[in-house]
Design an enzyme around this catalytic site. Structure first.
Site, PDB file in Angstrom:
ATOM      1  N   ARG A  19       0.926  -1.194  -0.073  1.00 50.83           N
ATOM      2  CA  ARG A  19      -0.002  -0.158   0.107  1.00 50.83           C
ATOM      3  C   ARG A  19       0.919   1.436   0.063  1.00 50.83           C
ATOM      4  O   ARG A  19       0.507   2.277  -0.725  1.00 50.83           O
ATOM      5  CB  ARG A  19      -0.903  -0.051   1.013  1.00 50.83           C
ATOM      6  CG  ARG A  19      -2.024   1.108   1.071  1.00 50.83           C
ATOM      7  CD  ARG A  19      -2.990   1.208   2.546  1.00 50.83           C
ATOM      8  NE  ARG A  19      -3.985   1.981   2.596  1.00 50.83           N
ATOM      9  CZ  ARG A  19      -4.650   2.480   3.481  1.00 50.83           C
ATOM     10  NH1 ARG A  19      -4.274   2.096   4.742  1.00 50.83           N
ATOM     11  NH2 ARG A  19      -5.808   3.304   3.453  1.00 50.83           N
ATOM     12  N   ASN A  84      -6.799   6.815  -0.766  1.00 51.08           N
ATOM     13  CA  ASN A  84      -6.422   5.644  -0.992  1.00 51.08           C
ATOM     14  C   ASN A  84      -7.508   4.907   0.512  1.00 51.08           C
ATOM     15  O   ASN A  84      -7.341   5.177   1.488  1.00 51.08           O
ATOM     16  CB  ASN A  84      -4.991   5.494  -0.386  1.00 51.08           C
ATOM     17  CG  ASN A  84      -4.582   4.005  -0.485  1.00 51.08           C
ATOM     18  OD1 ASN A  84      -5.083   3.075   0.237  1.00 51.08           O
ATOM     19  ND2 ASN A  84      -3.903   3.878  -1.523  1.00 51.08           N
ATOM     20  N   SER A  85      -8.440   4.102  -0.249  1.00 45.80           N
ATOM     21  CA  SER A  85      -9.623   3.543   0.652  1.00 45.80           C
ATOM     22  C   SER A  85      -9.193   2.579   1.620  1.00 45.80           C
ATOM     23  O   SER A  85      -8.179   1.946   1.743  1.00 45.80           O
ATOM     24  CB  SER A  85     -10.533   2.965  -0.249  1.00 45.80           C
ATOM     25  OG  SER A  85     -11.061   3.648  -1.223  1.00 45.80           O
ATOM     26  N   GLN A  86      -9.935   2.512   2.864  1.00 45.21           N
ATOM     27  CA  GLN A  86      -9.675   1.852   4.079  1.00 45.21           C
ATOM     28  C   GLN A  86      -9.375   0.090   3.312  1.00 45.21           C
ATOM     29  O   GLN A  86     -10.218  -0.358   2.708  1.00 45.21           O
ATOM     30  CB  GLN A  86     -10.787   1.603   4.465  1.00 45.21           C
ATOM     31  CG  GLN A  86     -10.984   0.888   6.027  1.00 45.21           C
ATOM     32  CD  GLN A  86     -12.021   0.948   6.731  1.00 45.21           C
ATOM     33  OE1 GLN A  86     -13.291   1.509   6.377  1.00 45.21           O
ATOM     34  NE2 GLN A  86     -12.075   0.400   8.200  1.00 45.21           N
TER      35      GLN A  86
END
Length: 377
Positions: A19, A84-86
């Site tokens: 990530r 930046n999504s969970q």
């Protein structure tokens, strides 16, 4: 990460596509579950790398842009417009997508590029097509994706139109909330193909829907979870100020007074808001909060013809209502809430959606497509 979100078939991609490669040096982490909502203070990797890495490898969303790029500096802007999504949401949606090794996938909303890279690792870059409307975000995502070693097809364009040149697709993943599933996109998916998207009601509340495209061109499927995504840029709605509903008069203007025993507190959570939103058309809420814990719940219609207010005070059992216009908006919301309550307060996963292949009409349902929800009028 929430238990079960990262399934074994995505573990390899998760390990291969860190990530951290898809998060800019400056970002605003969301708050951990149970500690509130919204974004925390900015974190700069160059100034506080330890805190930056801790946030990146936490199960929180990371805001990376405010106000469509018109905001600069380390303070917060008005509206978050890229993130930046969970991770638990990312992998639960990817699990719902149920890609196969040879699946041809369209992603609507490249964002920071993490999803496109994960999909490229799983199905191969030649099978991944990703559309992003924001040129700066698209440029930054391309650099990150290519630095990670992937070359999917990346398009700067209107995701509402899909990407006809790459069709037909086996899977479509939407990473921004929709108020309308684009008919053109459905038409670019093979029969039996799947669309996974966050679907938001006008009233509020939002859930991830998993639609399967049928032979007749319709798309049908259940909601699989709750969600809270930024709206697709092309479907944002600009709300008119309450003063425009009052016609230049002071509140309560020509509003008709009544009392209600249904507390606004009952309808303020995400699930009842979602259930109300599926049963109403063109009505949305806004709470005007006061220092003593009381507030005024405003209801307005998108046509700017009707409004209502409900005054909430802690400890009271009855609440003052004013309504004006051809629609009694508070009455509509109460009917929708009471229907949901009488049905045993069903959760997100018990609702579903059908999008007609010819008209594009959206029909929400409960339990099965044979039981459409009645719209309150």
């Amino acid at each position: 990460m929430e238990d079960g979100a990262l399934t074994s078939d995505w573990l390899g991609a998760f390990n291969a596509v860190p990530r951290e490669l898809f998060v800019p040096d400056l970002m605003w982490p969301g708050k951990a579950k149970g500690t509130g909502t919204g974004q925390g203070d900015a974190l700069d990797r160059n100034e506080n790398p330890e805190a930056w890495f801790e946030a990146v490898y936490s199960d929180v969303s990371l805001t990376t842009q405010w106000d469509d790029g018109q905001h600069w500096g380390t303070g917060k802007g008005r509206t978050p417009t890229c993130s930046n999504s969970q991770p638990s949401m990312v992998f639960s949606m990817l699990a719902a997508l149920d890609v196969q090794v040879t699946s041809r996938v369209l992603e609507i909303g490249t964002g920071t590029g993490w999803n496109a890279a994960l999909l490229s690792e799983r199905v191969g870059p030649s099978n991944v097509f990703s559309v992003e409307v924001d040129e700066e975000n698209a440029k930054a995502a391309r650099e990150r994706i290519e630095s990670a070693g992937y070359r999917p097809t990346l398009i700067v364009g209107d995701g509402f139109e899909g990407y006809r040149e790459g069709a037909p697709y086996d899977r479509v993943l939407v990473t921004a909330a929709l108020t309308e599933v684009p008919h053109r996109v459905i038409g670019q998916v093979r029969t039996g193909g799947v669309i996974v998207a966050p679907y938001a009601t006008t009233y509020g509340g939002e859930g991830v829907v998993r639609l399967t495209v049928q032979r007749d061109g319709s798309a049908v499927g259940p909601f699989v979870s709750s969600s809270a995504f930024m709206r697709l840029r092309q479907q944002r709605q600009k709300r008119r100020h309450v003063r425009e509903y009052l016609g230049g008069k002071k509140w309560p203007a020509d509003g008709v007074q009544s009392m209600t025993s249904v507390s606004p507190e009952l309808i303020g959570d995400w699930l009842p808001m979602f259930a109300i939103g599926l049963q109403t058309q063109g009505v949305f809420p806004w709470a005007e909060n006061y220092d003593d814990g009381s507030y005024t719940l405003w209801l307005r219609d998108t046509a700017v013809t009707s409004w209502a207010t409900v005054g909430y005070e802690p400890g009271r059992e009855e609440f003052e209502v004013y309504q004006s216009g051809p629609r009694d908006l508070w009455d509509e919301v109460v009917v929708a809430y009471l229907r949901w309550d009488a049905q045993g307060r069903p959760g997100f996963e018990q609702f579903g959606l059908t999008v007609d292949g010819e008209t594009g009409e959206h029909t929400p349902w409960l339990g099965s497509p044979d039981h459409p929800l009645r719209i309150v009028d």
